[in-house]
Each structure stands twice: as structure tokens, then as C-alpha cells.
Scaffold this active site. Structure first.
Site, PDB file in Angstrom:
ATOM      1  CD  GLU A 143      -8.358   1.330   8.007  1.00  0.00           C
ATOM      2  OE1 GLU A 143      -8.097   0.472   8.753  1.00  0.00           O
ATOM      3  OE2 GLU A 143      -7.703   2.436   8.094  1.00  0.00           O
ATOM      4  CG  ASP A 182      -0.300  -0.579   2.673  1.00  0.00           C
ATOM      5  OD1 ASP A 182       0.959  -0.419   2.668  1.00  0.00           O
ATOM      6  OD2 ASP A 182      -1.020  -0.722   3.596  1.00  0.00           O
ATOM      7  CG  ASN A 207      -7.993  -0.884  12.573  1.00  0.00           C
ATOM      8  OD1 ASN A 207      -7.247  -1.882  12.021  1.00  0.00           O
ATOM      9  ND2 ASN A 207      -8.541   0.123  11.944  1.00  0.00           N
TER      10      ASN A 207
END
Ligand code: PGA
Length: 238
Positions: A143, A67, A136
Site C-alpha cells: 500500500e 497475497d 491507489n
């Protein structure tokens, strides 16, 4: 998922690096999938050491990174291109033209992402993908959410990721709000995956990843569907 537990971050990094080193020795034109963040730094250090000792060469190795922030220029010292050059590429004999990254200054992001997918296919796919895991539960910049993207795409970063990554910037406001990232499907196509996790703050994410449930709100849990994934971790994560 296979789990390799270590007593220290250094031991974890060494065990993971040994996998990369033996692969590169066996297949000199290996395609490596690389990650940024603090966790793989120890592993990269071990690869540099191995190269400097004359144990391995990266001259035929090709890399694709997971990324990149968007927008960002490669020369910006917060870009992932800058990170990779500084921590690995500038210290080994890899050819820069063989180190592929999504461009944080692409004008047409859809085109950039589509071309990245094609590039990975044209390289014959990723032999070994190195991953970190976000607090997370994200992998790359996939995400948590109701839906996950299969393919390379542009995404908005969640508040928790912006918060976590703000430690690398002088203020939270400087963290880019978007990124280009491989999708879950892109990652899952790698022939082998190693995921690294160290530190108590990763405990919850790792627990979710190892649970017997798939959860789009914990993207790393999707890795359970892959048949060759190894978690390299320190004891405090389990
Ligand atoms: P970290 O990042 O290695 O800096 O904790 C991991 C990630 O966010 O994927």
C-alpha cells in the site's frame, strides 16, 4: 516499461494470456506468479480455454500467489485461495500441491512470510509474475506509504483498498483489515512481469506508474526499475 494497448478488455486478456501460454509451452515447469482481483479474470478464462482445447498443460507448472487476506480461512468464499481454486485451479490440470499461497490462518505471520520467501527461492524464483494495479497504485497489498517493504510481510489495508474491495463483500465491515503479501523486492525478483490495467478508474494510478518518478506513495512506480515489465491495458487507461 513496454506498453501493449488494446481496444477491449477481451483483447487485452487474450494478448496477456498469449504470453503465459507461449511460456508454458516453452517451459513446462514454469513458475507463475498469480494475482487475484477482477482484472486477471479474463486472462484466467483464456488459460482455461487453452487447456480445454488441448493446447497447453499445467501439470508441471508451479504457482505462487501474491497475497492473501488475514485472518481468513481458505474455505471462506472471500479468500484468495477460494478465488484461485474457483477461477483457475479447479478448471485446469495443475496439481493442487503445486499451487502455493500465503496462509490466511497462519499463527505466526513472520514465520509464514519468511517461509514463503524461502519457498519462492527454492522454486528457482518466479518466471512470470502477473500483476493488477490498485486504484491507489498498490501492487499486491503493498500500500502507498512513506516506506515500502522489500520482503513478504503482514500489512494493514488502507481505507481506499478496503473501500475498493468492499464491492466483493456484502458490507464494508466484512473486509479484512490486514493481509499477508509479497514485498516489492519479492515482486521485483521475478524474471518477467506483466501488469494489467483496464477501466477509467485506473487512469490516475497508471499515469503515476508511467511517470519518470519513483514514489513510495504509488508503489507500482517502482516497477520502472525492472528491466522486463509489460503493461497490458485498454485504451481508456492511457
Ligand atoms: P482489481 O484489483 O483487478 O479488482 O481492480 C486490482 C488490485 O487491487 O491490485
Amino acid at each position: 516499461m513496454k506498453i501493449v494497448k488494446s481496444n477491449s478488455y477481451d483483447e487485452m486478456s487474450k494478448k496477456a494470456a498469449d504470453i503465459v501460454i507461449s511460456l508454458v509451452k516453452k517451459k513446462s515447469n514454469t513458475v507463475l506468479g498469480l494475482a487475484t482481483g477482477s482484472t486477471p479474470l479474463g486472462l484466467y478464462g483464456k488459460l482455461v480455454k487453452s487447456y480445454k482445447n488441448g493446447e497447453i498443460s499445467f501439470k508441471d507448472v508451479k504457482t505462487v500467489n501474491l497475497d492473501e487476506y488475514y485472518p481468513i480461512t481458505p474455505s471462506n468464499n472471500q479468500s484468495y485461495r477460494y478465488f484461485m481454486n474457483k477461477n483457475l485451479f479447479n478448471k485446469i490440470d495443475i496439481l493442487k500441491e503445486n499451487t502455493h499461497m500465503l496462509s490466511g490462518k497462519a499463527v505466526d505471520c513472520d514465520k509464514e512470510c519468511e517461509e514463503y520467501e524461502n519457498l519462492i527461492s527454492s522454486l528457482g524464483g518466479v518466471d512470470l509474475q502477473i500483476l493488477g494495479i490498485g486504484r491507489n497504485g498498490h501492487i499486491a497489498f503493498n500500500e502507498p506509504g512513506d516506506k515500502l517493504s522489500l520482503y513478504t510481510h503482514k500489512t494493514r489495508l488502507t481505507d481506499s483498498t478496503i473501500e475498493a474491495n468492499s464491492r466483493f463483500f456484502s458490507s464494508r465491515d466484512e473486509v479484512p483489515e490486514a493481509a499477508l503479501t509479497m514485498g516489492i523486492g519479492t515482486i521485483m525478483k521475478a524474471k518477467r512481469i506483466i501488469i494489467l490495467a483496464s477501466g477509467e478508474d485506473k487512469k490516475e494510478a497508471v499515469r503515476g506508474m508511467l511517470s519518470p518518478y519513483l514514489d513510495t506513495h504509488l508503489p507500482a512506480s517502482l516497477l520502472s526499475l525492472h528491466n522486463n515489465v509489460t503493461l497490458f491495458c485498454t485504451e481508456d487507461v492511457l
